[in-house]
Write an enzyme that holds these catalytic residues in place. Structure first.
Site, PDB file in Angstrom:
ATOM      1  N   HIS A  87    -131.156  53.867 -65.220  1.00  0.00           N
ATOM      2  CA  HIS A  87    -130.446  53.359 -64.022  1.00  0.00           C
ATOM      3  C   HIS A  87    -129.871  54.514 -63.185  1.00  0.00           C
ATOM      4  O   HIS A  87    -128.784  54.392 -62.619  1.00  0.00           O
ATOM      5  CB  HIS A  87    -129.319  52.396 -64.404  1.00  0.00           C
ATOM      6  N   ASN A 160    -128.762  42.627 -65.286  1.00  0.00           N
ATOM      7  CA  ASN A 160    -130.017  42.950 -64.613  1.00  0.00           C
ATOM      8  C   ASN A 160    -130.430  41.783 -63.730  1.00  0.00           C
ATOM      9  O   ASN A 160    -129.845  40.702 -63.823  1.00  0.00           O
ATOM     10  CB  ASN A 160    -131.127  43.196 -65.643  1.00  0.00           C
TER      11      ASN A 160
END
Ligand code: HDE
Length: 713
Positions: A87, A160
């Site tokens: 990420h 997510n």
């Protein structure tokens, strides 16, 4: 509300702003006229010359004595912190959560029980695999991490945009991420999964097959962060005042609906605007159209958990919304961009263990591993144990404890006492208000084993595939063919098709045809034979389409001599639809319309290809059309919009240009519409609310053949 993006940079910066100075000579050099404007060193010493280092003679060596030069270079050399191991590329914004429903039956958390309470929050969206500088439209899962600054401390949902994950046990996470990210020998490919290592690992990991269906769907190429869902993924636990537990799954539902781009667009957007998603969010917030989401919960108890087909501790499974509806209990709006990207977006530190009283964990082995990982990674990334002293990570309630010192300590207690219990005073435990862990009976032997209840890897993958519209199914097939075509080892391609045979045979045949496999491999032996589950509408993007152009963006391609009447009609229709537009012109200086007015261009044609827009209108004069007809980027503008199944409006004079761009009268369908007056402009914007004319895609795509006519059964 401004209707046109691109002119919205904020002018209200807090803190110092500087005029830039030129070099030698200094004709444009602006000098400070007051102490407030004076450039200083980190020690606060005024600086007289920031253009030239101190030298022994004008052409001589630089002298160590120049402390300003030394400090400036030293600081620059240390500007970077390690990027996130996953990420790394992200974009954040501030907002507010407002609770609409009181959940006190299930939890004591104030944020979920005090209706109307407004809780400040910060959200960071991200891609997973790419490095910090990678492009926004990589095919990838999007991180959707939310930090709620509640009255009882910080609560993070580190979610997510996909409700399941690749693996069931956190011990496999380093392997998954190593396989997905760049290979260790060559350092590429980055920000993509279309390579041998990723598919090798996946083909040997049957538990990832449900996630594979999601990542090969259009969910991984979203049109905007504003149009994605978010999921907490794991089953968490709510705990009420009596200590009773209720399982919960968290959902974020975008008010503007879901929307994705096509793969061919994604590839081109990455070239045209690698910052497409961050720019989109920045523009939307600054133009006064802040995106909103509902916070939803699926609540269930042990009785449901016991009778559910799958283990609620298995993060590769969803609970279909048809089985447990998502209860929308409040909503949040993201309405403030950051003042400083590094201070906020880069330094924000999320952790699944950041929970408040009334919210707790389950024994999901993936969640348990995450609970360990996040604090650990922040230590590496932010350089010490004091990352909660950084404003973005600081709770908005008093922090009172005896933890002390460490790198960069900013919150330093006063007084003599730094231990507890003590006889001096200071903060004490509070059994009534303090966090209580859920009291759970536990028995069991220490084992390294996977529960048999985690063994079904294909049934929900099949359910997901069968819940899609046929064009979405085609996109899944296309994505698999694309990705596996980048895999060099034929045995890996074949193994993936063997897995697909357990999911859907037509999909397996489509992919085998698309790859031209000489052999159609047998299904792989499944640990638990797949079962048929009812399709779930909620899993399709298109079935739930918003049918509205709100929040979307129209390009108006304009040349000299174009109809002012039509341009005005379109801009009004866009405003009515609560959408935005950009004017695209042959030169950035704009175009002179047929009434003599000059319209400003936001993009020159080759800098504003149609992939950056949701629909396009071609408003040109006869001369303008003739000029555009020889220009490759202008022709691509039209032919791409057509191939990407977008709605296209055009004025009569545009016809010869459209034809040269490959949209001849014979190619015109109900998505290519003539614009003669104001009425047409409104009708065109209504049509654009359908977002795409998907049927067209089957006519313009070679891969459609494999989809329509796969290998015979
Ligand atoms: Fe993460 N994950 N993760 N993850 N994750 C990180 O923490 C980890 C997983 C997610 O915008 C890291 O601060 C493990 C699932 C998001 O700052 C790290 C496992 C989900 C973000 C980490 C997972 C996520 C991270 C790296 C397997 C969806 C970005 C940097 C058990 C529910 C947050 C950091 C941001 C970031 C570990 C799996 C979401 C290394 C061990 C499942 C959105 O701690």
């Amino acid at each position: 509300m401004a209707k046109r993006p691109g002119t919205n940079d904020r002018k209200d910066h807090a803190g110092p702003t500087f005029e830039t100075a030129a070099g030698e000579g200094g004709e444009t050099h602006q000098l400070a006229s007051s102490p407030e404007e004076t450039l200083t060193t980190q020690q606060g010493v005024p600086v007289a010359d920031d253009q030239n280092s101190l030298k022994a003679g004008e052409r001589g060596p630089t002298l160590l004595e120049d402390f300003h030069f030394r400090e400036k270079i030293f600081h620059f050399d240390h500007e970077r912190i390690p990027e996130r191991v996953v990420h790394a590329r992200g974009f954040g914004a501030h907002g507010t959560f407002t609770l609409a429903e009181n959940l006190s039956e299930f939890t004591s958390a104030k944020i979920l029980t005090e209706v109307g309470e407004q809780t400040p929050m910060f959200v960071r969206f991200s891609t997973v695999a790419g490095n910090k500088g990678s492009s926004d439209l990589a095919r990838d899962v999007r991180g959707f991490a939310a930090k709620f600054y509640t009255k009882e401390g910080n609560w993070d949902i580190v979610g997510n945009n996909i409700p399941v994950f690749f693996i069931q046990d956190a011990i496999k996470f380093p392997d998954l991420i190593h396989a997905a990210k760049q290979a260790p020998d060559r350092g590429f490919p980055q920000a993509q999964t279309a390579h041998d290592n990723f598919w090798d690992f996946i083909s040997l990991t049957p538990e990832s097959m449900h996630m594979v269906m999601w990542i090969m769907s259009d969910r991984t190429i979203p049109r905007s962060f504003r149009f994605i869902e978010g999921f907490g993924v794991h089953s968490f636990r709510l705990i009420n005042a009596e200590g009773k537990g209720t399982y919960v799954k968290f959902h974020f539902k975008p008010k503007l609906g879901l929307q994705s781009v096509t793969w061919n667009e994604a590839v081109k957007i990455n070239g045209a605007d690698p910052d497409f998603h961050r720019r989109d969010l920045w523009d939307a917030i600054n133009m006064g159209s802040p995106p909103e989401w509902d916070l939803g919960v699926q609540l269930f108890d042990d009785e449901f958990a016991d009778k559910f087909e799958f283990d609620i501790l298995d993060a590769t499974k969803i609970i279909p919304e048809e089985q447990i509806p998502v209860r929308r209990i409040g909503s949040f709006v993201l309405d403030r961009v950051v003042d400083n990207f590094f201070a906020e977006t880069e330094q924000v530190a999320f952790c699944t263990q950041n929970v408040v009283p009334g919210i707790g964990f389950t024994n999901d082995p993936l969640l348990q591993g995450r609970n360990f990982s996040y604090l650990d990674t922040q230590l590496k990334r932010l350089g010490g144990p004091n990352s909660t002293h950084i404003p973005i990570n600081s709770p908005k309630v008093p922090v009172q404890n005896f933890q002390q010192d460490g790198h960069m300590a900013m919150r330093n207690p006063r007084g003599r006492v730094n231990y507890e219990p003590n006889s001096w005073g200071g903060p004490r435990e509070n059994p009534a208000a303090g966090y209580r862990h859920f009291s759970e009976d536990l028995t069991g032997r220490k084992v390294q084993a996977r529960s048999a209840t985690f063994a079904d890897h294909y049934s929900q993958a099949r359910q997901f595939f069968l819940s899609q519209t046929s064009i979405e199914q085609k996109h899944i097939g296309d994505a698999l063919v694309f990705e596996l075509s980048k895999v060099q080892r034929v045995d890996i391609r074949e193994k993936m098709v063997s897995h697909l045979r357990n999911i859907d045979d037509k999909l397996a045949r489509t992919v085998a045809t698309g790859l031209r496999l000489s052999n159609f491999p047998d299904p792989i032996a499944a640990a638990s034979p797949p079962i048929d589950l009812p399709p779930s509408e909620a899993l399709s993007i298109i079935r739930r389409g918003p049918n509205s152009f709100e929040g979307r963006k129209l390009a108006i391609l304009v040349t000299d001599g174009a109809s002012a009447k039509i341009v005005t009609a379109l801009t009004k229709a866009v405003e009515k639809a609560k959408a935005v537009y950009e004017v695209v012109t042959p030169q950035i200086g704009g175009a002179q319309l047929d009434d003599g007015t000059v319209i400003e261009g936001q993009q020159k044609i080759d800098g504003g290809p149609s992939v950056l827009y949701d629909a396009v209108a071609i408003v040109v004069s006869a001369d303008g059309a003739a000029q555009l007809a020889i220009d490759k980027p202008a022709k691509d503008f039209v032919s791409d919009a057509y191939a990407h199944a977008k709605f296209i409006g055009f004025t009569a004079d545009a016809l010869p240009f459209l034809e040269k761009a490959g949209v001849a009268p014979d190619d015109m369908d109900e998505g290519v519409v003539a614009l003669d007056g104001a009425k047409d402009a409104n009708a065109f914007l209504d049509l654009c609310g359908k977002l795409r004319l998907w049927d067209r895609e089957l006519k313009v795509d070679l891969d459609a053949a494999a989809f329509l006519d796969p290998l015979p059964a």
